[in-house]
Design an enzyme around this catalytic site. Structure first.
Site, PDB file in Angstrom:
ATOM      1  N   GLU A   1      20.051  -2.525  70.784  1.00 10.40           N
ATOM      2  CA  GLU A   1      21.088  -1.936  71.631  1.00 10.40           C
ATOM      3  C   GLU A   1      21.025  -2.506  73.047  1.00 10.40           C
ATOM      4  OE1 GLU A   1      23.704  -0.524  71.188  1.00 10.40           O
ATOM      5  OE2 GLU A   1      24.237   0.577  72.992  1.00 10.40           O
TER       6      GLU A   1
ATOM      7  N   TRP B   1      45.895  -5.803  72.921  1.00 12.00           N
ATOM      8  CA  TRP B   1      44.764  -6.655  72.593  1.00 12.00           C
ATOM      9  C   TRP B   1      45.305  -7.584  71.512  1.00 12.00           C
ATOM     10  CZ3 TRP B   1      41.659  -8.085  68.471  1.00 12.00           C
ATOM     11  CH2 TRP B   1      40.415  -8.646  68.789  1.00 12.00           C
TER      12      TRP B   1
ATOM     13  N   HIS C   1       7.607 -16.666  64.624  1.00 12.53           N
ATOM     14  CA  HIS C   1       8.190 -17.285  63.420  1.00 12.53           C
ATOM     15  C   HIS C   1       9.414 -18.119  63.764  1.00 12.53           C
ATOM     16  CE1 HIS C   1       5.374 -15.234  60.840  1.00 12.53           C
ATOM     17  NE2 HIS C   1       5.650 -14.103  61.472  1.00 12.53           N
TER      18      HIS C   1
ATOM     19  N   ARG D   1      41.644   0.113  75.347  1.00 14.20           N
ATOM     20  CA  ARG D   1      41.988  -0.309  73.987  1.00 14.20           C
ATOM     21  C   ARG D   1      42.534  -1.725  73.928  1.00 14.20           C
ATOM     22  NH1 ARG D   1      42.399   4.247  70.681  1.00 14.20           N
ATOM     23  NH2 ARG D   1      43.550   3.025  69.158  1.00 14.20           N
TER      24      ARG D   1
ATOM     25  N   LYS E   1      24.164  -4.420  74.757  1.00  9.76           N
ATOM     26  CA  LYS E   1      24.746  -3.915  76.009  1.00  9.76           C
ATOM     27  C   LYS E   1      24.788  -5.024  77.047  1.00  9.76           C
ATOM     28  CE  LYS E   1      26.175  -1.044  75.441  1.00  9.76           C
ATOM     29  NZ  LYS E   1      26.570  -0.107  74.478  1.00  9.76           N
TER      30      LYS E   1
ATOM     31  N   ASN F   1      50.481  -0.479  67.305  1.00 11.23           N
ATOM     32  CA  ASN F   1      49.040  -0.716  67.278  1.00 11.23           C
ATOM     33  C   ASN F   1      48.669  -0.935  65.819  1.00 11.23           C
ATOM     34  OD1 ASN F   1      46.223   1.574  67.490  1.00 11.23           O
ATOM     35  ND2 ASN F   1      46.202  -0.615  67.429  1.00 11.23           N
ATOM     36  N   GLY F   2      48.078  -2.104  65.517  1.00 11.89           N
ATOM     37  CA  GLY F   2      47.673  -2.377  64.140  1.00 11.89           C
ATOM     38  C   GLY F   2      47.999  -3.803  63.762  1.00 11.89           C
TER      39      GLY F   2
ATOM     40  N   LYS G   1      37.897  -1.185  73.118  1.00 15.49           N
ATOM     41  CA  LYS G   1      37.245  -0.046  72.476  1.00 15.49           C
ATOM     42  C   LYS G   1      38.088   0.397  71.291  1.00 15.49           C
ATOM     43  CE  LYS G   1      34.751   3.924  74.261  1.00 15.49           C
ATOM     44  NZ  LYS G   1      33.451   3.254  74.342  1.00 15.49           N
TER      45      LYS G   1
ATOM     46  N   GLU H   1      27.369  -7.945  76.185  1.00  9.33           N
ATOM     47  CA  GLU H   1      28.804  -7.635  76.176  1.00  9.33           C
ATOM     48  C   GLU H   1      29.373  -7.449  77.580  1.00  9.33           C
ATOM     49  OE1 GLU H   1      30.206  -3.926  74.412  1.00  9.33           O
ATOM     50  OE2 GLU H   1      28.232  -3.062  74.669  1.00  9.33           O
TER      51      GLU H   1
ATOM     52  N   CYS I   1      44.756  -1.925  71.159  1.00 15.03           N
ATOM     53  CA  CYS I   1      46.117  -1.691  71.625  1.00 15.03           C
ATOM     54  C   CYS I   1      46.289  -0.184  71.841  1.00 15.03           C
ATOM     55  CB  CYS I   1      47.212  -2.161  70.679  1.00 15.03           C
ATOM     56  SG  CYS I   1      47.240  -3.927  70.461  1.00 15.03           S
TER      57      CYS I   1
HETATM   58  C1  F6R Z   1      29.317  -1.535  72.224  1.00 11.94           C
HETATM   59  C2  F6R Z   1      30.342  -0.732  71.598  1.00 11.94           C
HETATM   60  C3  F6R Z   1      30.779  -1.096  70.242  1.00 11.94           C
HETATM   61  C4  F6R Z   1      31.038   0.159  69.388  1.00 11.94           C
HETATM   62  C5  F6R Z   1      31.612  -0.255  68.022  1.00 11.94           C
HETATM   63  C6  F6R Z   1      31.820   0.932  67.127  1.00 11.94           C
HETATM   64  O1  F6R Z   1      28.999  -1.059  73.492  1.00 11.94           O
HETATM   65  O2  F6R Z   1      30.855   0.197  72.173  1.00 11.94           O
HETATM   66  O3  F6R Z   1      29.859  -1.934  69.626  1.00 11.94           O
HETATM   67  O4  F6R Z   1      29.846   0.843  69.233  1.00 11.94           O
HETATM   68  O5  F6R Z   1      32.814  -0.914  68.216  1.00 11.94           O
HETATM   69  O6  F6R Z   1      32.759   1.812  67.665  1.00 11.94           O
HETATM   70  P1  F6R Z   1      32.905   3.298  67.137  1.00 11.94           P
HETATM   71  O7  F6R Z   1      31.639   3.999  67.504  1.00 11.94           O
HETATM   72  O8  F6R Z   1      34.094   3.845  67.836  1.00 11.94           O
HETATM   73  O9  F6R Z   1      33.077   3.214  65.655  1.00 11.94           O
END
Ligand code: F6R
Length: 603
Positions: free
Chosen positions: A477, A74, A500, A27, A481, A100-101, A598, A484, A2
């Site tokens: 990673e 969100w 395994h 966000r 990537k 937000n929260g 994010k 997502e 949010c």
């Molecule tokens: C994936 C991604 C997330 C963040 C995770 C941690 O591409 O961006 O998995 O890495 O939410 O976020 P931060 O680094 O802000 O703590």
């Protein structure tokens, strides 16, 4: 999660708020809304869907006023819908709130207010804040906000307006970020700096339970006991351009392309008397017998890479734990443990909780953070900053790369202090690091061939990523990537684990991405490649594997020469580009993948 923004000043609030919301959309993006003070009350427009839906609603019904608040959501409590969107206004139309929260005791507050005859309009936890504020309002909005804050349990960053105070915006926060921007033409509140960068780079960082009373020409601060506080602004170095797409179709691609610069800037700050180096010099690593790295998502994956590097260079026992697990497991850490937190935003709820848990147990905490002034940065004992600049795409790329290079420097510095490498070896390693930006730029020149290859991969149902040792950590990673942003099922495995169990999933129409940068283990990963090919898979091989040959089953992306320990910084760029172009070829909304946001400020 949010995004909130508020403005009070001499200009029209709506365009400023909409512009700010665009910068905060990462966000949350399931609905958006705006409330503007417009005599004699609030004009509220809110809309399910992307910000564009709110914009067209506003085009059909223009709203004027010089003070307002906005929100991009969100959803946590209550489905995405017009009515559940923010701002929420109390039933007497006196107080408007963006939040937000998560309010954990919202049910109790709601039941209490319902017993008093108050009718709720939405299913959200946030509406209780507006309703409770109206219920408590006694003519003094500051008193009211203090009472409300004391009644709320959970996390909140709030922007509040009251009809009786048409020139005053109130901000208060607990466990969620909120900044205040000041400029000659008005003042702002926002969840994050990019939302206000166009207007100002002078920022106040609000601490938990501090209240800001914001007017056109002034910002005053109070603690929860209503005592005035003195705070000073900080000047943010991020530029307006850094938060724009700059001609790229998506922020993600722009951010991938920025990586050579980001690596260079982060390295510069960590050597030769840079700010990070000063912090690192003050950490006495010899006090510790263990390192625990904790983080979430990609930041956790950076921690998995770092475990290999720390153990190899420092010969110190290093564990990497998911912050969401660490916080609840009664972790064995004490004053002899250095806990390293990694976070782009510095506001991830689980990472913050893990940090507080580690501190409560007496461990020392060192954070690797991108956002200056964030909670993790402020509360950790030591903080080093990645110089990634604002990262807007939900999927992290440049911040991840900045975390890696900073963690390598950390490991090198600590290794010298622990007497595990000589000054000469340190110099050699640092000079190897200094070549990474150029090598990253070389990989980016291969963008066309990676794009072409990715365009042939959109039809796969499943894509597996394999590697061994440090290549396995970067496989994690690569897989994250891809899934997502492309919504293709994907998993990462240590090459040796295939037989395994996982190999039973390999069949025609499966792609295996094999990462092989480790000369010692190249033969082993090539055996894995043979095993999956003979079961119908196709393979994308990333690395410097001289004995491999391209054929109809195997494609190869060759990386510039690089020692095994730092190779993740190069292989990850190929993995990012691959994911990006698979998603782009599927026509997906790459910067805002479904269900994600994010800065995960809720648990
Ligand atoms: C994936 C991604 C997330 C963040 C995770 C941690 O591409 O961006 O998995 O890495 O939410 O976020 P931060 O680094 O802000 O703590």
């Amino acid at each position: 999660m949010c995004g909130i923004i508020g403005y009070v000043g001499s200009e029209s609030a709506v365009p400023i708020i909409i512009e700010g919301l665009k910068k905060l959309e990462y966000r949350g993006y399931d609905s958006a809304g705006i409330a503007v003070y417009n005599t004699p009350g609030f004009k509220v427009v809110k809309q399910k869907g992307r910000l564009a839906a709110l914009e067209s609603a506003l085009n059909g019904c223009p709203v004027y006023g010089t003070m307002g608040i906005g929100h991009t959501r969100w959803a946590t409590h209550g489905e995405p819908s017009d009515i559940n969107s923010h701002p929420h206004v109390g039933s007497k139309n006196k107080i408007a709130v963006v939040h937000n929260g998560i309010i954990e005791n919202y049910r109790q507050i709601k039941e209490y207010l319902e017993r008093k005859g108050i009718t709720f309009a939405s299913q959200t936890d946030s509406e209780v804040i507006a309703q409770l504020a109206e219920y408590y309002y006694n003519g003094d909005i500051l008193d009211t906000v203090i009472r409300v804050s004391n009644a709320l349990e959970g996390s909140y960053a709030l922007g509040i307006m009251c009809v009786n105070e048409p020139d005053t915006l109130i901000a208060v926060k607990k466990d969620n970020p909120l900044i205040i921007g000041v400029s000659g033409s008005g003042n702002f509140i926002a969840s994050d700096v990019p939302a206000v960068l166009k207007h100002t780079n002078k920022i106040y960082y609000l601490n938990d339970k501090e209240i800001a009373v914001i007017q056109k020409d002034s910002v005053r601060f109070f603690n929860i006991g209503k005592e005035p506080l003195q705070k000073s602004t900080e000047t943010v170095s991020w530029t307006v351009d850094s938060a724009e797409k700059g001609g790229y179709p998506h922020f993600m691609l722009k951010e991938i392309m920025e990586q050579p610069k980001v690596l260079r800037d982060t390295l510069r700050s960590s050597v030769d008397g840079g700010d990070n180096e000063k912090v690192l010099d003050s950490v006495d690593i010899t006090r510790f017998n263990r390192v625990v790295i904790t983080a979430c998502g990609s930041a956790y994956n950076a921690g998995v890479v770092a475990k290999y590097v720390f153990e190899r260079l420092c010969r110190i026992l290093t564990e990497t734990e998911l912050a969401s697990e660490f916080r609840y497991k009664n972790a064995i850490v004490d004053e002899k443990t250095l806990v390293i937190l990694i976070s782009q935003s510095g506001e991830t709820a689980d990472t913050i909780a893990a940090m507080r848990e580690a501190k409560a147990k007496g461990a020392a905490t060192l954070s690797v953070v991108n956002v200056v002034g964030s909670t993790v940065a402020k509360e950790s004992d030591y903080c080093v900053y990645t110089a990634a600049g604002p990262e807007i795409a939900v999927a992290t790329t440049k911040a991840f790369s900045a975390q890696l290079i900073l963690l390598y420097t950390l490991a090198i510095r600590f290794s010298v202090k622990l007497g595990k490498i000589t000054r000469l070896e340190e110099t050699a390693l640092l000079s190897e690091l200094s070549l990474l930006p150029e090598k990253a730029a070389d990989i980016l020149k291969q963008v066309d061939s990676i794009q072409k290859y990715a365009s042939e991969c959109v039809g796969y149902k499943s894509i597996f990523f394999i590697g061994r040792n440090i290549d396995y950590s970067i496989a994690l990673e690569g897989s994250l990537k891809l899934k997502e942003i492309s919504y293709i099922h994907s998993e990462a495995y240590a090459g040796g684990e295939l037989k395994h169990g996982t190999i039973s999933l390999i069949e025609d129409n499966t792609l295996v991405v094999a990462i092989s940068t480790n000369k010692r283990l190249a033969g082993k990963i090539m055996s894995n490649v043979e095993q999956v090919i003979s079961r119908g898979a196709k393979v994308l091989l990333i690395g410097n594997c001289s004995e491999a040959e391209e054929n109809e089953k195997v494609s190869i992306v060759t990386l510039p020469e690089c020692g095994e320990l730092f190779s993740p910084s190069l292989s990850v760029i190929v993995l990012q580009l691959f994911s990006y172009y698979v998603a782009a070829n599927k026509g997906l909304e790459i910067d805002k993948p479904r269900n994600l946001a994010k800065s995960v400020t809720v648990e």
